[in-house]
Design a protein around this motif. Structure first.
Motif, PDB file in Angstrom:
ATOM      1  N   ALA A 145      -2.601  -0.034  -2.986  1.00 56.46           N
ATOM      2  CA  ALA A 145      -3.299   1.236  -2.815  1.00 56.46           C
ATOM      3  C   ALA A 145      -3.464   1.890  -4.180  1.00 56.46           C
ATOM      4  CB  ALA A 145      -2.509   2.151  -1.884  1.00 56.46           C
ATOM      5  N   GLN A 191       3.895   5.679   2.220  1.00 59.28           N
ATOM      6  CA  GLN A 191       2.658   5.019   2.640  1.00 59.28           C
ATOM      7  C   GLN A 191       1.453   5.802   2.147  1.00 59.28           C
ATOM      8  OE1 GLN A 191       2.858   2.102   4.325  1.00 59.28           O
ATOM      9  NE2 GLN A 191       0.641   1.794   4.265  1.00 59.28           N
ATOM     10  N   THR A 198      -1.845  12.218  -5.127  1.00 57.22           N
ATOM     11  CA  THR A 198      -0.680  11.330  -5.177  1.00 57.22           C
ATOM     12  C   THR A 198       0.073  11.503  -6.490  1.00 57.22           C
ATOM     13  OG1 THR A 198      -1.881   9.720  -3.827  1.00 57.22           O
ATOM     14  CG2 THR A 198       0.085   8.942  -4.965  1.00 57.22           C
ATOM     15  N   ASN A 217      -4.748   8.764  -6.081  1.00 54.26           N
ATOM     16  CA  ASN A 217      -5.671   9.807  -6.512  1.00 54.26           C
ATOM     17  C   ASN A 217      -4.873  10.938  -7.147  1.00 54.26           C
ATOM     18  OD1 ASN A 217      -4.493  11.172  -4.348  1.00 54.26           O
ATOM     19  ND2 ASN A 217      -6.189  10.683  -2.954  1.00 54.26           N
ATOM     20  N   GLU A 237      -2.148   7.297   2.212  1.00 53.29           N
ATOM     21  CA  GLU A 237      -3.042   7.761   3.269  1.00 53.29           C
ATOM     22  C   GLU A 237      -4.454   7.924   2.706  1.00 53.29           C
ATOM     23  OE1 GLU A 237      -1.567  11.260   5.092  1.00 53.29           O
ATOM     24  OE2 GLU A 237       0.361  10.379   5.680  1.00 53.29           O
ATOM     25  N   GLN A 238      -5.404   7.254   3.360  1.00 53.05           N
ATOM     26  CA  GLN A 238      -6.813   7.340   2.983  1.00 53.05           C
ATOM     27  C   GLN A 238      -7.045   6.992   1.513  1.00 53.05           C
ATOM     28  OE1 GLN A 238      -7.869  11.354   4.163  1.00 53.05           O
ATOM     29  NE2 GLN A 238      -8.337  10.707   6.245  1.00 53.05           N
ATOM     30  N   ALA A 239      -6.230   6.088   1.000  1.00 51.69           N
ATOM     31  CA  ALA A 239      -6.382   5.664  -0.388  1.00 51.69           C
ATOM     32  C   ALA A 239      -7.248   4.414  -0.464  1.00 51.69           C
ATOM     33  CB  ALA A 239      -5.016   5.383  -1.002  1.00 51.69           C
ATOM     34  N   GLU A 240      -8.010   4.313  -1.535  1.00 55.97           N
ATOM     35  CA  GLU A 240      -8.756   3.087  -1.774  1.00 55.97           C
ATOM     36  C   GLU A 240      -7.770   1.965  -2.090  1.00 55.97           C
ATOM     37  OE1 GLU A 240     -11.748   3.523  -4.737  1.00 55.97           O
ATOM     38  OE2 GLU A 240     -12.727   5.224  -3.748  1.00 55.97           O
ATOM     39  N   THR A 241      -8.185   0.735  -1.810  1.00 56.64           N
ATOM     40  CA  THR A 241      -7.326  -0.401  -2.106  1.00 56.64           C
ATOM     41  C   THR A 241      -7.947  -1.257  -3.199  1.00 56.64           C
ATOM     42  OG1 THR A 241      -8.309  -1.745  -0.343  1.00 56.64           O
ATOM     43  CG2 THR A 241      -6.342  -0.444   0.207  1.00 56.64           C
ATOM     44  N   HIS A 296       0.827  -1.196   0.000  1.00 55.46           N
ATOM     45  CA  HIS A 296       0.000   0.000   0.000  1.00 55.46           C
ATOM     46  C   HIS A 296       0.869   1.257   0.000  1.00 55.46           C
ATOM     47  CE1 HIS A 296      -3.683  -2.316   1.801  1.00 55.46           C
ATOM     48  NE2 HIS A 296      -3.291  -2.783   0.630  1.00 55.46           N
TER      49      HIS A 296
END
Length: 477
Positions: free
Chosen positions: A39, A17, A45, A42, A19-23, A7
């Motif tokens: 991960a 790492q 990122t 968006n 953060e608050q990303a969909e997997t 992720h």
């Protein structure tokens, strides 16, 4: 069983790492079971990766050619050391059988590197025109690279390596269906000494991360490999910022089998090539055009060859065919097989559903349609599965007309023992690559096509040129 939970994104030389990303759950196509998760990036990122690449460009673009050659040699050394890790990932996430994953699927990571190193060794980045003006070829800038799942390392190498050789920095978005080999490649580049920010990797979906890259004003070039539909979307997203776009897209490649060919060898080779990688190759010879006088004999050879084609688990030894990559591909292949049957083509072998001994996984039957006309869907659409169409022709002119009657123009294949005919036909075919009697491409040869098969070329000198701008310096004479 191997299970990867990755992720993180590779940005500015570090694994960051999410953060608050969909997997996204990655499946093994042979079992339909999860083998890991990633991960999904968006726009924020993507922007962070682009910032890193932009900041690294001024220094990396000014590195000496000798320094970049040393970097490529280092990458080759590390890749050879970790090649089996890459092969294992491709076997698991693509479903490629062992002979393919540990063979051609990863061998291209070395051969394309050889081609780029040869090109870099002879390339003239500066030369004087006959009129006395100076021409400089300079790195184009920050490059957005989007690669597919079907030959993952092949396409990563064909984009990342020439971009590095040219002095560009980059952001790579691999397919979310085969992400782990790309993440291993990021580790290889870091271990080989690629400077921070020069190479960045984000995972994500095309309509989200890919679109953010294509639209980004600080990305100077997009290099994309995938479907014609997705390639058009990349071009549209890139249009507002007027960036360069290079596309390597689909194909519906004709294989012209003349009566004076070594018929048995030509047909066997064509069928086996079509079933290689479970038909998931953009340059697959999916339309076999056969001279009418030997059409019935060719059908017999094709049937025997297909019946010998085994389908099996990727873990097993042997030269069998593995599964399709996912349920999307499986459903599309089934849809087009059904369409061929409904349109009146004769099903020579194969057909709908899974092979009898396969209860799980995205396995399909090796399929051949005969008595196909070139207006049928199975003759016009890229199926991207092990489905061969056989179309008869009367003479050379008709063969060429049928071959060229397609919106694609990636590859073409010619089978004849008449050398003059082979060259005459090859020059009339509207395709970027023509293979005569089974000949393959040499290291460093240009890969790409006409029409909806793309824009630009990959491999060797031609691939290097895609990542360079031309600057003219006029001096007092």
């Amino acid at each position: 069983m191997t299970f990867w939970k990755r992720h993180e994104f590779f940005i500015n030389g570090d694994w960051v790492q999410a953060e608050q990303a969909e997997t996204f759950e990655v499946l093994n196509p042979a079992t339909e079971e999860p083998i890991g998760s990633i991960a999904m990036a968006n726009e924020a990122t993507v922007n962070a990766a682009v910032v890193a690449a932009k900041e690294a460009f001024p220094s990396f673009s000014r590195t000496a050619i000798a320094e970049r050659k040393d970097l490529l040699r280092s990458i080759l050394s590390v890749y050879r050391k970790r090649r089996d890790e890459v092969a294992h990932a491709i076997q698991m996430e693509l479903g490629a059988p062992r002979h393919l994953a540990y063979g051609p699927q990863t061998a291209v990571g070395e051969s394309h590197l050889d081609g780029i190193m040869q090109a870099l060794g002879t390339f003239e980045f500066e030369h004087t025109l006959m009129n006395g003006d100076l021409v400089n070829r300079e790195p184009i800038g920050v490059c957005g690279l989007i690669t597919p799942w079907n030959w993952p390392i092949n396409q990563i190498a064909l984009k990342v390596l020439p971009a590095l050789a040219a002095g560009c920095t980059m952001v790579l978005k691999p397919s979310e269906y085969t992400p782990f080999n790309a993440m291993l490649y990021a580790e290889i580049l870091a271990e080989a000494g690629v400077p921070k920010g020069v190479f960045n990797l984000v995972n994500g979906e095309g309509p989200v991360a890919g679109a953010a890259m294509s639209r980004h004003p600080d990305i100077d070039m997009m290099s994309f490999t995938g479907s014609a539909r997705a390639g058009a979307a990349v071009s549209k997203d890139a249009a507002d910022s007027v960036k360069k776009v290079a596309l390597e897209l689909g194909g519906k490649s004709p294989n012209l089998v003349f009566a004076d060919s070594d018929l048995t060898d030509a047909v066997k080779r064509g069928v086996r090539h079509m079933f290689n990688n479970t038909g998931q190759s953009c340059n697959a010879p999916s339309r076999m055009l056969v001279e009418q006088s030997v059409y019935d004999e060719a059908k017999e050879v094709a049937l025997k060859t297909a019946e010998q084609q085994q389908v099996g688990n990727p873990d097993d030894a042997g030269h069998h065919m593995g599964p399709l990559v996912n349920h999307i591909q499986y459903d599309r292949v089934q849809e087009l097989i059904k369409a061929g049957m409904e349109e009146g083509a004769t099903l020579l072998t194969g057909g709908l559903g899974k092979p009898d001994h396969m209860n799980e996984g995205y396995f399909v039957k090796p399929t051949i349609f005969v008595d196909v006309t070139n207006d049928m869907r199975i003759a016009r659409e890229e199926i991207f599965g092990p489905v061969l169409t056989m179309i008869p022709f009367q003479d050379e002119d008709e063969a060429i007309a049928i071959a060229n009657d397609t919106e694609y123009g990636l590859a073409a294949f010619v089978q004849t023992q008449d050398e003059d005919k082979a060259m005459r036909v090859a020059k009339r075919l509207r395709a970027g690559m023509v293979h005569i009697n089974g000949a393959g491409l040499g290291v460093g040869s240009p890969f790409g096509g006409y029409k909806k098969s793309g824009i630009g070329r990959e491999g060797g000198t031609f691939g290097l040129e895609e990542f360079l701008e031309v600057k003219l310096i006029a001096r007092p004479k």
